[in-house]
Design a protein around this motif. Structure first.
Motif, mmCIF file in Angstrom:
data_model
loop_
_atom_site.group_PDB
_atom_site.id
_atom_site.type_symbol
_atom_site.label_atom_id
_atom_site.label_comp_id
_atom_site.label_asym_id
_atom_site.label_seq_id
_atom_site.Cartn_x
_atom_site.Cartn_y
_atom_site.Cartn_z
ATOM 1 N N THR A 90 0.909 -1.146 0.091
ATOM 2 C CA THR A 90 0.141 -0.019 0.150
ATOM 3 C C THR A 90 0.771 1.268 -0.061
ATOM 4 O O THR A 90 0.529 2.276 -0.027
ATOM 5 C CB THR A 90 -0.867 0.184 0.911
ATOM 6 O OG1 THR A 90 -0.049 -0.068 2.370
ATOM 7 C CG2 THR A 90 -1.802 -1.391 1.306
ATOM 8 N N ASP A 91 2.096 1.015 -0.128
ATOM 9 C CA ASP A 91 3.111 2.295 0.060
ATOM 10 C C ASP A 91 3.272 2.681 -1.585
ATOM 11 O O ASP A 91 4.536 3.464 -1.361
ATOM 12 C CB ASP A 91 4.279 1.988 0.939
ATOM 13 C CG ASP A 91 4.917 0.715 0.138
ATOM 14 O OD1 ASP A 91 5.881 0.597 0.612
ATOM 15 O OD2 ASP A 91 4.482 0.053 -0.685
ATOM 16 N N GLU A 122 0.260 7.770 -5.245
ATOM 17 C CA GLU A 122 -0.285 9.029 -4.698
ATOM 18 C C GLU A 122 -1.228 9.077 -3.746
ATOM 19 O O GLU A 122 -2.274 8.102 -3.807
ATOM 20 C CB GLU A 122 -0.421 9.903 -5.983
ATOM 21 C CG GLU A 122 0.549 10.305 -6.978
ATOM 22 C CD GLU A 122 1.959 10.728 -6.451
ATOM 23 O OE1 GLU A 122 1.786 11.653 -5.587
ATOM 24 O OE2 GLU A 122 2.977 10.443 -7.075
ATOM 25 N N ASP A 123 -1.118 9.979 -2.983
ATOM 26 C CA ASP A 123 -2.210 9.960 -1.703
ATOM 27 C C ASP A 123 -3.462 10.564 -2.482
ATOM 28 O O ASP A 123 -3.548 11.388 -3.552
ATOM 29 C CB ASP A 123 -1.715 11.052 -0.796
ATOM 30 C CG ASP A 123 -0.884 10.587 0.113
ATOM 31 O OD1 ASP A 123 -0.788 9.458 0.311
ATOM 32 O OD2 ASP A 123 -0.407 11.229 1.263
ATOM 33 N N VAL A 182 -7.741 11.809 -1.277
ATOM 34 C CA VAL A 182 -8.609 12.166 -0.129
ATOM 35 C C VAL A 182 -9.948 11.969 -0.458
ATOM 36 O O VAL A 182 -10.482 12.333 -1.555
ATOM 37 C CB VAL A 182 -8.324 13.653 0.358
ATOM 38 C CG1 VAL A 182 -9.330 13.877 1.648
ATOM 39 C CG2 VAL A 182 -6.816 13.759 0.984
ATOM 40 N N ARG A 195 -7.571 9.425 4.161
ATOM 41 C CA ARG A 195 -6.501 9.664 3.208
ATOM 42 C C ARG A 195 -6.052 8.287 2.617
ATOM 43 O O ARG A 195 -5.760 7.358 3.236
ATOM 44 C CB ARG A 195 -5.249 10.203 3.833
ATOM 45 C CG ARG A 195 -3.957 10.097 2.486
ATOM 46 C CD ARG A 195 -2.686 10.567 3.486
ATOM 47 N NE ARG A 195 -2.634 12.140 3.786
ATOM 48 C CZ ARG A 195 -2.824 12.711 5.007
ATOM 49 N NH1 ARG A 195 -2.919 11.561 5.987
ATOM 50 N NH2 ARG A 195 -2.971 13.723 5.243
ATOM 51 N N ARG A 202 -4.549 5.457 -1.105
ATOM 52 C CA ARG A 202 -3.553 5.629 -2.082
ATOM 53 C C ARG A 202 -3.823 5.123 -3.305
ATOM 54 O O ARG A 202 -4.978 4.260 -3.319
ATOM 55 C CB ARG A 202 -2.394 4.782 -1.117
ATOM 56 C CG ARG A 202 -1.553 5.645 -0.344
ATOM 57 C CD ARG A 202 -0.546 6.538 -0.759
ATOM 58 N NE ARG A 202 0.170 7.086 0.162
ATOM 59 C CZ ARG A 202 1.422 6.860 0.559
ATOM 60 N NH1 ARG A 202 2.296 5.783 0.041
ATOM 61 N NH2 ARG A 202 2.175 7.440 1.408
ATOM 62 N N THR A 203 -2.983 5.223 -4.246
ATOM 63 C CA THR A 203 -3.367 4.566 -5.539
ATOM 64 C C THR A 203 -2.279 3.660 -5.856
ATOM 65 O O THR A 203 -1.239 3.290 -5.135
ATOM 66 C CB THR A 203 -3.203 5.824 -6.644
ATOM 67 O OG1 THR A 203 -1.782 6.131 -6.891
ATOM 68 C CG2 THR A 203 -4.180 6.768 -6.480
ATOM 69 N N TYR A 259 -7.794 3.112 -6.727
ATOM 70 C CA TYR A 259 -7.635 3.924 -5.538
ATOM 71 C C TYR A 259 -8.022 2.900 -4.280
ATOM 72 O O TYR A 259 -9.076 2.133 -4.385
ATOM 73 C CB TYR A 259 -8.641 4.970 -5.411
ATOM 74 C CG TYR A 259 -8.369 6.185 -6.687
ATOM 75 C CD1 TYR A 259 -7.595 6.806 -6.650
ATOM 76 C CD2 TYR A 259 -9.112 5.738 -7.802
ATOM 77 C CE1 TYR A 259 -7.298 8.082 -7.411
ATOM 78 C CE2 TYR A 259 -8.878 6.527 -8.868
ATOM 79 C CZ TYR A 259 -8.036 7.570 -8.920
ATOM 80 O OH TYR A 259 -7.820 8.508 -9.883
ATOM 81 N N ASN A 271 -5.992 8.786 8.426
ATOM 82 C CA ASN A 271 -5.093 7.668 7.632
ATOM 83 C C ASN A 271 -5.788 6.318 7.210
ATOM 84 O O ASN A 271 -6.293 5.773 7.940
ATOM 85 C CB ASN A 271 -3.759 7.447 8.053
ATOM 86 C CG ASN A 271 -2.911 6.651 7.132
ATOM 87 O OD1 ASN A 271 -2.710 6.989 5.959
ATOM 88 N ND2 ASN A 271 -2.279 5.608 7.792
ATOM 89 N N THR A 327 -4.430 4.102 4.772
ATOM 90 C CA THR A 327 -3.528 3.325 3.954
ATOM 91 C C THR A 327 -3.095 2.024 4.390
ATOM 92 O O THR A 327 -2.079 1.303 3.801
ATOM 93 C CB THR A 327 -2.209 4.017 3.652
ATOM 94 O OG1 THR A 327 -1.469 4.710 4.830
ATOM 95 C CG2 THR A 327 -2.624 5.560 3.047
#
Length: 580
Positions: free
Chosen positions: A18-19, A22-23, A25, A34, A36-37, A48, A79, A81
């Motif tokens: 998951t890192d 891009e972020d 929201v 928040r 992630r893609t 997403y 968060n 993510t």
């Protein structure tokens, strides 16, 4: 003592990746998230991800055993993510079990604060109105986690929104200790309400929700279809290796004895006064680990007059199910290896041995009604020679008959009673190429279809790359099969017909036509590398097992039938945990 689980190291696989990306929201009713893609299908498709999203208030303190409550709003950006905690369960034991499927536990955190869901979507356009798949994990209602499933490929390649949830398990979810039964199912319902209120934020259509699940998740789906509390919350259903009666349901009787049994196990203290204090506190001071360690198979669905007004079989026969399209099916060897593990030694071929083992399990649980009196009987006389003749030439005949009793028969019966609305039935038959340790005669085992449904060949399915035993590789033929199955499933989610998508014609993927199930033809789809149509799934076995469960020609109480299957469940779980 039964043999233990197969040797194998615990799952050290990393969390789902998951890192990357891009972020992003999202603005939900409770606050900002928040996410992630990420990309799948060799990086060609973006998705997403919003992980560990709370959908209900943490069931802590006075809310333990309580029906779930809506989550309170938060300030700032939360968060989303990383996956949330798993609901309370025995993680080391689960990891050994899920090694065989494989469905990895990406972390080892358990908590009662576990009412989270994960959202995967191909768009953040709030006007997109994509169909939604709401997935419920399996695990016998006492194990498993939504974090074991990665919805990226299913969302991106199927162009749908995928929601995967946690729900309370075991004693904390299904014991009725606090006076509220079925709170694990009530968790699922409040998560469905969250979807109705928020899914448009993720490009989803609240008017196009399909509830789906496998094993205990499939059982959950069957019960949600029957419950009066779910009207308007979903519009289609998918049950994989599970139906409303797969896990037996406690009858609508006084459960005081069962609750006392649990309390006495949980509140054993050095002195009577400390025990009494524990009881008076309503078990609030016990830890989640205390409940996990308090073994007792008293966590199962219950007829409570609220979530479930009557026995599932009665509701099905009375036509209480919702008027929705239903896709359902089984694997062709449900008790081949994953659940049975390595205790195939009980697969005797001698009919008297099989009859005695099954009858021993039935004893004191199977009831036939004789007028107004419950009469305990010798069940072995109803285990007919014709039934045993059908299985005696197979490998592990006892496992085969139990697998059909638990999964095939409830699924076929459900399809039979629901033919007034569109039903699509399947049997998954492909033996995955990566399974080298299971017996050679086992083709498609319990859970084998999952990685194909979720499109695992099209992204890096979570694994430990340092350990070859954990590697899951797919052949090109399996990639084609996964693409077809993913298309069938997402077509159904979009239109209620696995043959018809919203924008792409069936011929685009050369899909074999999937006939609607009917009582006349009883057609179903055989899902293998070569997909084909067949008729009357295990017809003779289904008939003879139904006859047996119906206590021959006697009138059987619903509780008697369900207790019968419960006994077999208990026997299997006893063997699994080495308790017999």
């Amino acid at each position: 003592m039964c043999p233990g689980l197969p040797s194998g190291r615990p799952d050290d696989s990393p969390p789902h990746p998951t890192d990357q990306g891009e972020d992003v929201v999202a603005y939900t009713m409770n606050g900002r998230l928040r996410g992630r893609t990420a990309r799948v299908a060799d990086g060609r498709v973006q998705v997403y991800m919003f992980l560990g999203v709370p959908y209900a208030r943490p069931p802590l303190g006075g809310l333990r055993f309580h029906a779930p409550l809506p989550h309170e709003p938060w300030t700032g950006v939360r968060n989303a993510t990383q996956h949330g905690a798993h609901c309370a369960q025995d993680i080391p034991q689960d990891r050994r079990f899920y090694h065989s499927i494989p469905l990895f536990m990406p972390h080892a955190r358990i908590s009662e604060d576990c009412l989270f869901l994960d959202v995967y979507t191909p768009t953040m356009d709030t006007t997109a109105r994509l169909a939604v798949l709401f997935f419920i994990h399996g695990g016998g209602l006492f194990s498993g986690s939504g974090a074991q499933y990665d919805g990226r490929a299913l969302a991106a390649m199927g162009n749908i929104v995928v929601v995967i949830i946690n729900y309370r398990l075991g004693i904390l979810g299904f014991s009725g200790i606090g006076g509220q039964w079925n709170v694990g199912f009530l968790d699922q319902i409040i998560a469905l309400r969250w979807v109705q209120q928020n899914i448009h934020v993720f490009g989803g259509d609240p008017g196009q929700v399909t509830v789906a699940g496998q094993s205990a998740g499939g059982n959950s789906v069957g019960l949600l279809v029957l419950s009066p509390l779910t009207d308007g919350l979903f519009h289609r259903a998918i049950s994989q290796s599970g139906a409303a009666s797969t896990i037996p349901t406690q009858p609508n009787t006084d459960h005081t004895e069962n609750i006392f049994f649990l309390l006495s196990r949980l509140c054993t203290r050095p002195s009577p006064s400390e025990t009494l204090e524990c009881l008076n506190l309503g078990l609030r001071n016990l830890s989640a680990e205390d409940f996990v360690n308090a073994w007792g198979w008293r966590h199962q669905p219950a007829v409570d007059g609220f979530f479930l007004p009557d026995q599932p079989t009665t509701l099905l026969k009375n036509g209480s199910a919702k008027n929705i399209e239903y896709l359902m099916g089984v694997t062709n060897h449900e008790m081949g290896h994953v659940i049975a593990l390595d205790w195939h030694f009980i697969g005797e071929k001698d009919r008297d041995q099989i009859r005695s083992i099954i009858a021993a399990g039935y004893r004191d649980y199977f009831q036939c009604m004789n007028g107004q009196t419950d009469v305990y009987i010798d069940v072995s006389k109803f285990i007919s020679d014709p039934l045993l003749d059908l299985y005696k030439m197979e490998q592990d005949p006892l496992m085969q008959v139990i697998g059909d009793m638990m999964f095939t028969v409830p699924t076929v019966n459900t399809a039979w009673y629901r033919t007034d609305t569109p039903v699509y039935l399947y049997e998954f038959q492909h033996r995955p190429s990566w399974h080298h340790s299971r017996p050679a005669h086992v083709k498609a085992d319990h859970g084998d279809e999952l990685l194909f449904v979720f499109g695992a060949p099209f992204f890096d399915w979570p694994r430990n790359p340092a350990d070859p035993a954990w590697r899951v590789n797919f052949t090109e033929e399996e990639r084609v099969l996964s693409r077809k199955i993913l298309t069938y499933w997402t077509n159904f989610v979009k239109t209620g017909d696995p043959n018809r998508g919203d924008t792409e014609p069936t011929s685009t993927f050369d899909l074999e036509a999937w006939p609607r199930y009917s009582r006349e033809n009883q057609e179903y789809l055989q899902l293998d590398l070569d997909i084909s149509t067949a008729h009357r799934l295990k017809e003779e076995k289904v008939k003879l097992i139904n006859d047996m469960l119906a206590c021959s020609n006697s009138s059987v109480s619903s509780s008697g039938l369900d207790r019968t299957v419960m006994t077999l469940c208990v026997l299997m779980l006893c063997f699994y945990y080495g308790l017999l």
